[in-house]
Design an enzyme around this catalytic site. Sequence first.
Site, PDB file in Angstrom:
ATOM      1  N   ARG A 235      -4.094   6.588  -2.399  1.00 39.49           N
ATOM      2  CA  ARG A 235      -2.593   6.096  -2.351  1.00 39.49           C
ATOM      3  C   ARG A 235      -1.613   7.000  -2.898  1.00 39.49           C
ATOM      4  NH1 ARG A 235      -3.891  -0.573  -3.316  1.00 39.49           N
ATOM      5  NH2 ARG A 235      -5.562  -0.494  -1.718  1.00 39.49           N
TER       6      ARG A 235
ATOM      7  N   GLN B 225     -13.542   2.110  -2.556  1.00 38.78           N
ATOM      8  CA  GLN B 225     -13.422   0.622  -2.351  1.00 38.78           C
ATOM      9  C   GLN B 225     -14.784   0.454  -1.732  1.00 38.78           C
ATOM     10  OE1 GLN B 225     -10.150  -0.716  -0.382  1.00 38.78           O
ATOM     11  NE2 GLN B 225      -8.689  -0.987  -1.916  1.00 38.78           N
TER      12      GLN B 225
ATOM     13  N   TRP C  53       0.894  -1.375   0.050  1.00 42.39           N
ATOM     14  CA  TRP C  53       0.042  -0.145   0.054  1.00 42.39           C
ATOM     15  C   TRP C  53       0.832   1.165   0.137  1.00 42.39           C
ATOM     16  CZ3 TRP C  53      -1.270  -4.452   2.660  1.00 42.39           C
ATOM     17  CH2 TRP C  53      -2.573  -5.078   2.105  1.00 42.39           C
TER      18      TRP C  53
ATOM     19  N   ALA D 192     -14.026 -11.650   4.827  1.00 43.92           N
ATOM     20  CA  ALA D 192     -13.910 -10.122   4.360  1.00 43.92           C
ATOM     21  C   ALA D 192     -13.574 -10.034   3.008  1.00 43.92           C
ATOM     22  CB  ALA D 192     -12.944  -9.422   5.260  1.00 43.92           C
TER      23      ALA D 192
ATOM     24  N   VAL E 175      -5.907 -11.951   5.976  1.00 44.82           N
ATOM     25  CA  VAL E 175      -7.024 -13.343   5.760  1.00 44.82           C
ATOM     26  C   VAL E 175      -6.099 -14.515   5.732  1.00 44.82           C
ATOM     27  CG1 VAL E 175      -8.721 -12.187   4.787  1.00 44.82           C
ATOM     28  CG2 VAL E 175      -6.855 -12.488   3.370  1.00 44.82           C
TER      29      VAL E 175
ATOM     30  N   HIS F  45      -7.213   1.909   2.164  1.00 44.23           N
ATOM     31  CA  HIS F  45      -7.917   0.838   1.971  1.00 44.23           C
ATOM     32  C   HIS F  45      -9.294   1.188   2.939  1.00 44.23           C
ATOM     33  CE1 HIS F  45      -5.528  -2.563   4.141  1.00 44.23           C
ATOM     34  NE2 HIS F  45      -5.743  -1.488   4.852  1.00 44.23           N
TER      35      HIS F  45
HETATM   36  C1  YSA Z   1      -8.593  -8.148   0.830  1.00 45.07           C
HETATM   37  C2  YSA Z   1      -9.094  -9.159   1.434  1.00 45.07           C
HETATM   38  C3  YSA Z   1     -10.055  -8.835   2.531  1.00 45.07           C
HETATM   39  O1  YSA Z   1     -10.561  -9.663   3.259  1.00 45.07           O
HETATM   40  C4  YSA Z   1     -10.685  -7.562   2.752  1.00 45.07           C
HETATM   41  C5  YSA Z   1     -10.144  -6.407   1.650  1.00 45.07           C
HETATM   42  C6  YSA Z   1      -9.211  -6.575   0.451  1.00 45.07           C
HETATM   43  C7  YSA Z   1      -8.832  -5.801  -0.210  1.00 45.07           C
HETATM   44  C8  YSA Z   1      -7.521  -4.997   0.205  1.00 45.07           C
HETATM   45  N1  YSA Z   1      -7.813  -4.186   1.408  1.00 45.07           N
HETATM   46  C9  YSA Z   1      -7.061  -4.209  -0.534  1.00 45.07           C
HETATM   47  O2  YSA Z   1      -6.998  -2.851  -0.648  1.00 45.07           O
HETATM   48  N2  YSA Z   1      -6.650  -4.908  -2.031  1.00 45.07           N
HETATM   49  S1  YSA Z   1      -6.098  -4.252  -2.985  1.00 45.07           S
HETATM   50  O3  YSA Z   1      -4.792  -3.431  -2.943  1.00 45.07           O
HETATM   51  O4  YSA Z   1      -5.713  -5.157  -4.208  1.00 45.07           O
HETATM   52  O5  YSA Z   1      -7.215  -3.104  -3.553  1.00 45.07           O
HETATM   53  C10 YSA Z   1      -8.574  -3.654  -3.806  1.00 45.07           C
HETATM   54  C11 YSA Z   1      -9.197  -3.003  -5.044  1.00 45.07           C
HETATM   55  O6  YSA Z   1      -9.100  -1.580  -5.021  1.00 45.07           O
HETATM   56  C12 YSA Z   1      -8.523  -3.338  -6.202  1.00 45.07           C
HETATM   57  O7  YSA Z   1      -8.849  -4.601  -6.867  1.00 45.07           O
HETATM   58  C13 YSA Z   1      -8.894  -2.303  -7.233  1.00 45.07           C
HETATM   59  O8  YSA Z   1     -10.201  -2.513  -7.786  1.00 45.07           O
HETATM   60  C14 YSA Z   1      -8.944  -1.240  -6.057  1.00 45.07           C
HETATM   61  N3  YSA Z   1      -7.685  -0.312  -6.274  1.00 45.07           N
HETATM   62  C15 YSA Z   1      -6.722  -0.684  -5.715  1.00 45.07           C
HETATM   63  N4  YSA Z   1      -5.789   0.576  -6.022  1.00 45.07           N
HETATM   64  C16 YSA Z   1      -6.405   1.314  -6.789  1.00 45.07           C
HETATM   65  C17 YSA Z   1      -7.575   0.625  -7.087  1.00 45.07           C
HETATM   66  N5  YSA Z   1      -8.520   1.644  -7.899  1.00 45.07           N
HETATM   67  C18 YSA Z   1      -8.072   2.728  -8.555  1.00 45.07           C
HETATM   68  N6  YSA Z   1      -6.759   3.290  -8.250  1.00 45.07           N
HETATM   69  C19 YSA Z   1      -6.031   2.647  -7.520  1.00 45.07           C
HETATM   70  N7  YSA Z   1      -4.764   3.136  -7.376  1.00 45.07           N
END
Ligand code: YSA
Length: 357
Positions: free
Chosen positions: A212, A226, A165, A325, A269, A186
């Site tokens: 981010r 999100q 992140w 989750a 998780v 997130h």
């Molecule tokens: C995973 C497991 C859990 O039990 C609960 C939640 C999660 C998600 C985790 N918190 C997370 O943030 N994962 S992630 O970094 O892969 O982001 C999740 C989603 O947010 C991505 O699939 C994407 O759709 C969106 N995302 C992430 N960065 C982004 C973005 N969308 C736009 N711009 C970005 N920079």
Amino acid sequence: MTEPSTQPPTAQSIDDLISSASAELENLSDLEAVDQWRVSYLGRRGALTTVLRSLSSLDVEERRTIGALANQAKNTLEERLELRVQQINEAALDLSASQDRLDVTLPGRPALGGGLHPTTKIVREICDAFVAMGFGVVEGPEVEWDHYNFEMLNIPKGHPARDMWNTLWVDYQDPSGENNMLLRTHTSPMQARVMENREPPIRVVVPGKCYRYEATDATHEWHFYQVEGLAVGEGITFADLKGTLYEFARRMFGEDRKIRFRCDYFPFVEPGVDMSIDCFACDGDGEGCRICRDSGWIEIMGAGMIHPRVLEGVGYDTEKYTGFAFGMGPERIAMLKYGIDDIRHFYANDLRFLRQF
Ligand code: YSA
């Protein structure tokens, strides 16, 4: 206009003055001329004022009679003046009413109505799908503590998973001198916040904005949304996670959608997965498909069974409670659903783009 007389006033001369002044007034049709008339008869040096002033040259008896007549004349002229002004105003009103008629045959102008932003629409659609399955909706702070954004999610300081992140830190030092406030990366910090305040069973979704430190491109913004999901209770298994997310995919993308889970890693998780749907553009064929880039599958979220350390962190009995989750990016889902090729369109404030939704 009548010149003020230098002769001592008589009943006849006052009568003549009333007649000529009234006749003159009747012929006036604009307010400016009427005002000039008022000055020349009733003003400080006007004809009637001069009569009143010259009363002193008369003897006592005459002064009484002529004075009364002159006062009456003044009242009469003032009343006629008021009436004339009223008549002129009414005539002007009548004229403008007859000229400015309302043309009811003209076509109306369309009202300029606003609309919902595509992100708002898709976030609502996602939340509605989960609400229909018994989930509640909660929201949380966008400026968050390291404690909730990382620590409570089993990502202690120095853990390499923090690199997943790209964090925007807020320039704030707490009393211990630590810089530990940030723009949440997130919506997962809401997992601990919700669990700290409630007892299971819990079923909530958390829509909200995240930030981010990101170099933007067609699929990455530095601020985006999100939708987090959290379900905790007795006897919740991976089958519940699969069933819930499968139902969600069918509601969002259509009855015929297939889903696929693959192993993925998130520190909070165990096991962790990413979930994909079969591509609705090519029906899973993949070949030559721009949307799924030939793979036949589109990844839509991260998910998993909540790590026991996260449950322990909020004081839950991990022998009794389990949960799942998930977290997804609504803009990316909208991009898939509506064939939008660049995430940066969402927040560029270009009405040509926004009006399409
Ligand atoms: C995973 C497991 C859990 O039990 C609960 C939640 C999660 C998600 C985790 N918190 C997370 O943030 N994962 S992630 O970094 O892969 O982001 C999740 C989603 O947010 C991505 O699939 C994407 O759709 C969106 N995302 C992430 N960065 C982004 C973005 N969308 C736009 N711009 C970005 N920079």
